[in-house]
Design an enzyme around this catalytic site. Structure first.
Site, PDB file in Angstrom:
ATOM      1  N   CYS A  95       1.260  35.342  45.634  1.00 29.82           N
ATOM      2  CA  CYS A  95       1.062  33.883  45.666  1.00 29.82           C
ATOM      3  C   CYS A  95       1.641  33.291  46.953  1.00 29.82           C
ATOM      4  O   CYS A  95       2.752  33.632  47.363  1.00 29.82           O
ATOM      5  CB  CYS A  95       1.740  33.262  44.443  1.00 29.82           C
ATOM      6  N   CYS A 120       8.036  29.282  45.305  1.00 29.70           N
ATOM      7  CA  CYS A 120       8.871  28.912  44.153  1.00 29.70           C
ATOM      8  C   CYS A 120       9.986  29.961  44.007  1.00 29.70           C
ATOM      9  O   CYS A 120       9.704  31.153  43.780  1.00 29.70           O
ATOM     10  CB  CYS A 120       8.032  28.844  42.889  1.00 29.70           C
ATOM     11  N   CYS A 135      10.278  32.716  41.041  1.00 30.88           N
ATOM     12  CA  CYS A 135       9.086  33.399  40.536  1.00 30.88           C
ATOM     13  C   CYS A 135       8.890  34.796  41.126  1.00 30.88           C
ATOM     14  O   CYS A 135       8.984  34.992  42.342  1.00 30.88           O
ATOM     15  CB  CYS A 135       7.860  32.544  40.829  1.00 30.88           C
ATOM     16  N   CYS A 163      -3.635  31.498  26.722  1.00 32.44           N
ATOM     17  CA  CYS A 163      -3.294  30.850  27.984  1.00 32.44           C
ATOM     18  C   CYS A 163      -3.463  31.845  29.133  1.00 32.44           C
ATOM     19  O   CYS A 163      -2.849  32.910  29.135  1.00 32.44           O
ATOM     20  CB  CYS A 163      -1.860  30.349  27.903  1.00 32.44           C
ATOM     21  N   CYS A 186      -6.250  27.589  27.251  1.00 32.35           N
ATOM     22  CA  CYS A 186      -5.319  26.971  28.196  1.00 32.35           C
ATOM     23  C   CYS A 186      -5.399  27.764  29.497  1.00 32.35           C
ATOM     24  O   CYS A 186      -5.548  28.983  29.470  1.00 32.35           O
ATOM     25  CB  CYS A 186      -3.899  27.015  27.646  1.00 32.35           C
ATOM     26  N   CYS A 228      -0.222  20.414  29.269  1.00 34.17           N
ATOM     27  CA  CYS A 228       0.903  21.232  28.832  1.00 34.17           C
ATOM     28  C   CYS A 228       1.873  21.220  30.012  1.00 34.17           C
ATOM     29  O   CYS A 228       1.528  21.708  31.096  1.00 34.17           O
ATOM     30  CB  CYS A 228       0.428  22.654  28.529  1.00 34.17           C
ATOM     31  N   ARG A 241       7.490  23.929  22.957  1.00 38.18           N
ATOM     32  CA  ARG A 241       7.410  25.394  22.877  1.00 38.18           C
ATOM     33  C   ARG A 241       8.680  26.052  23.420  1.00 38.18           C
ATOM     34  O   ARG A 241       9.077  25.814  24.568  1.00 38.18           O
ATOM     35  CB  ARG A 241       6.191  25.913  23.638  1.00 38.18           C
TER      36      ARG A 241
HETATM   37  N1  SAM Z   1       0.743  29.385  39.782  1.00 32.24           N
HETATM   38  C1  SAM Z   1       0.634  28.442  38.737  1.00 32.24           C
HETATM   39  C2  SAM Z   1       1.699  27.360  38.788  1.00 32.24           C
HETATM   40  O1  SAM Z   1       2.693  27.542  39.442  1.00 32.24           O
HETATM   41  O2  SAM Z   1       1.511  26.354  38.117  1.00 32.24           O
HETATM   42  C3  SAM Z   1       0.606  29.062  37.353  1.00 32.24           C
HETATM   43  C4  SAM Z   1       1.508  30.227  37.037  1.00 32.24           C
HETATM   44  S1  SAM Z   1       3.283  29.906  37.109  1.00 32.24           S
HETATM   45  C5  SAM Z   1       3.922  31.509  36.904  1.00 32.24           C
HETATM   46  C6  SAM Z   1       3.575  29.057  35.560  1.00 32.24           C
HETATM   47  C7  SAM Z   1       4.967  28.646  35.227  1.00 32.24           C
HETATM   48  O3  SAM Z   1       5.725  29.782  34.818  1.00 32.24           O
HETATM   49  C8  SAM Z   1       5.837  28.045  36.305  1.00 32.24           C
HETATM   50  O4  SAM Z   1       5.553  26.700  36.554  1.00 32.24           O
HETATM   51  C9  SAM Z   1       7.221  28.208  35.720  1.00 32.24           C
HETATM   52  O5  SAM Z   1       7.547  27.083  34.931  1.00 32.24           O
HETATM   53  C10 SAM Z   1       7.088  29.427  34.832  1.00 32.24           C
HETATM   54  N2  SAM Z   1       7.878  30.558  35.356  1.00 32.24           N
HETATM   55  C11 SAM Z   1       7.610  31.308  36.443  1.00 32.24           C
HETATM   56  N3  SAM Z   1       8.537  32.264  36.623  1.00 32.24           N
HETATM   57  C12 SAM Z   1       9.442  32.113  35.631  1.00 32.24           C
HETATM   58  C13 SAM Z   1      10.640  32.801  35.281  1.00 32.24           C
HETATM   59  N4  SAM Z   1      11.102  33.820  35.998  1.00 32.24           N
HETATM   60  N5  SAM Z   1      11.316  32.389  34.188  1.00 32.24           N
HETATM   61  C14 SAM Z   1      10.848  31.357  33.452  1.00 32.24           C
HETATM   62  N6  SAM Z   1       9.720  30.683  33.724  1.00 32.24           N
HETATM   63  C15 SAM Z   1       9.026  31.028  34.814  1.00 32.24           C
HETATM   64  C1  DTB Z   2       5.206  28.266  30.740  1.00 32.19           C
HETATM   65  O1  DTB Z   2       5.840  27.195  30.708  1.00 32.19           O
HETATM   66  N1  DTB Z   2       5.756  29.454  30.596  1.00 32.19           N
HETATM   67  C2  DTB Z   2       4.759  30.507  30.761  1.00 32.19           C
HETATM   68  C3  DTB Z   2       3.452  29.708  30.874  1.00 32.19           C
HETATM   69  N2  DTB Z   2       3.909  28.357  30.934  1.00 32.19           N
HETATM   70  C4  DTB Z   2       2.508  30.011  31.955  1.00 32.19           C
HETATM   71  C5  DTB Z   2       5.081  31.419  31.875  1.00 32.19           C
HETATM   72  C6  DTB Z   2       6.435  32.090  31.728  1.00 32.19           C
HETATM   73  C7  DTB Z   2       6.574  33.069  32.810  1.00 32.19           C
HETATM   74  C8  DTB Z   2       7.823  33.862  32.691  1.00 32.19           C
HETATM   75  C9  DTB Z   2       8.023  34.768  33.850  1.00 32.19           C
HETATM   76  C10 DTB Z   2       7.018  35.880  33.976  1.00 32.19           C
HETATM   77  O2  DTB Z   2       6.632  36.488  32.953  1.00 32.19           O
HETATM   78  O3  DTB Z   2       6.645  36.181  35.107  1.00 32.19           O
HETATM   79 FE1  SF4 Z   3       2.909  30.993  42.628  1.00 31.50          FE
HETATM   80 FE2  SF4 Z   3       4.828  31.617  40.913  1.00 31.50          FE
HETATM   81 FE3  SF4 Z   3       4.929  29.317  42.207  1.00 31.50          FE
HETATM   82 FE4  SF4 Z   3       3.042  29.692  40.290  1.00 31.50          FE
HETATM   83  S1  SF4 Z   3       5.261  29.599  39.995  1.00 31.50           S
HETATM   84  S2  SF4 Z   3       2.762  28.783  42.334  1.00 31.50           S
HETATM   85  S3  SF4 Z   3       2.652  31.882  40.601  1.00 31.50           S
HETATM   86  S4  SF4 Z   3       5.056  31.358  43.147  1.00 31.50           S
END
Ligand code: SAM
Ligand code: DTB
Ligand code: SF4
Length: 325
Positions: free
Chosen positions: A52, A56, A59, A96, A127, A187, A260
């Site tokens: 990506c 962030c 992530c 989702c 979703c 959501c 949730r």
């Molecule tokens: N790229 C898209 C975005 O950022 O909206 C969708 C996927 S992103 C992984 C969705 C959400 O997962 C993020 O906004 C964040 O709230 C959650 N998330 C990502 N990494 C996480 C982690 N290590 N622990 C908990 N939640 C996480």
């Molecule tokens: C949300 O709030 N939590 C989910 C879903 N929306 C997309 C994602 C959690 C991701 C946890 C870290 C991972 O599995 O990479």
């Molecule tokens: Fe990309 Fe992860 Fe950020 Fe979503 S949360 S935009 S997957 S870096």
């Protein structure tokens, strides 16, 4: 009454109530809007993992950090529908689909809309979480029958700047508003335990509770530790009662939203999860896998719900607010 004019001071006062008072307020509100014994279930699938362009800092899927996550291409529609069928058989009500994108490319839209249509036809709520959208993309997803779009604000406006630099809170709020105006249920929630102050957490809930309309679903994630990302150096473990207080506050300020208990349940005891359900959480992710990290096994979740006398909410497909009384 659903209020959208909460202030930070009011939210802080609620958050600091003696624990029994806070729980009583949350449970009273919960019962006005929901059956407190009903829990919604959603299943996640990463339809495009890693690589990506966003930075962030929490992530595993950002290309800015070495996390060991392998980047993949967008999955095929058939493969996604097979996974959705398995999720349905395992008891999920909502499916989702998540992609590690800043925003979807127009060339992928036909495929994404086919996924939405196919998953809907299986009788599951749909979703997607794909990053920022344009109004045209929202309209196409609406036409395809998308029920929910997930787009989290993640933390407070102040702390957001320290967590990600390639996008802003304003960008996030803009997409959320386009989704709402396009008639798709929002959501939207955030992550706890990224080194933010208590005030940041409360402020995040105030931002959600003062949107023109509350999100239909509010995911509260505990940060799932990822090796190699900047948040690893500043993360602080979440105190259990602070988590329960956040759930209760979300329940009181957004009384008709489904809250949730999302990422992080593998780190929680059964007792802590039970307290979160008592505080008003009424949805979980089910299935062994979130996106790149793990989730409790379906067997242990079924056992937990059974021990607590909770049941999976009866979902009418394509409607939000299941379990409401
Ligand atoms: N790229 C898209 C975005 O950022 O909206 C969708 C996927 S992103 C992984 C969705 C959400 O997962 C993020 O906004 C964040 O709230 C959650 N998330 C990502 N990494 C996480 C982690 N290590 N622990 C908990 N939640 C996480
Ligand atoms: C949300 O709030 N939590 C989910 C879903 N929306 C997309 C994602 C959690 C991701 C946890 C870290 C991972 O599995 O990479
Ligand atoms: Fe990309 Fe992860 Fe950020 Fe979503 S949360 S935009 S997957 S870096």
């Amino acid at each position: 009454m659903i209020r959208t004019d909460w202030t930070l001071e009011e939210a802080q006062a609620l958050h600091h109530l003696p624990f029994p008072e806070l729980m009583h307020r949350a449970q009273t509100v919960h019962r006005q809007h929901f059956d407190p014994t009903a829990i919604e279930t959603a299943s996640l699938l990463s339809i495009k993992t890693g690589g990506c362009p966003e930075d962030c800092g929490y992530c595993s899927q950002s290309s800015h950090y070495k996390t060991g996550v392998k980047a993949t291409k967008l999955m095929g529609v058939d493969e996604v529908l097979k996974a959705a069928q398995r999720a349905k058989e395992a008891g999920a009500q909502r499916f989702c689909m998540g992609a590690a994108w800043r925003s979807p490319k127009d060339r992928d839209m036909d495929k994404l809309c086919d996924m939405v249509r196919g998953v809907s036809e299986l009788g599951l709520q749909t979703c997607m979480t794909l990053g920022m959208l344009t109004a045209e993309q929202v309209a196409r997803f609406k036409e395809a029958g998308l029920d929910f779009y997930n787009h989290n604000i993640d933390t407070s406006a102040d702390y957001y700047r320290e967590i990600a630099t390639t996008r802003t809170m304003e960008d996030r709020l803009y997409t959320i508003e386009l989704v709402r105006q396009g008639g798709i249920s929002v959501c939207c929630g955030g992550i706890l335990g990224m080194g933010e102050a208590e005030e940041d957490r409360i402020s995040m809930l105030v931002t959600l509770a003062t949107l023109p309309e509350h999100p239909g679903s509010v995911p509260i994630n505990l940060w799932n530790e990822i090796d190699g990302v900047p948040v690893q150096d500043r993360a602080t473990p979440m105190d259990s009662f602070a988590l329960v207080r956040m759930i209760a506050l979300a329940r009181i300020m957004m009384p008709a939203s489904v809250v949730r208990l999302s990422a992080g349940r593998t780190q929680m005891s059964d007792e802590l999860q039970a307290l979160c359900f008592l505080a008003g959480a009424n949805s979980i992710f089910v299935g062994d896998q979130l996106l790149t990290t793990g989730n409790p096994s379906p067997g242990s979740d079924a056992e937990l719900l059974d021990r607590l006398g909770l049941h999976v909410a009866k979902a009418a497909p394509h409607q939000d607010g299941d379990g409401r009384t």
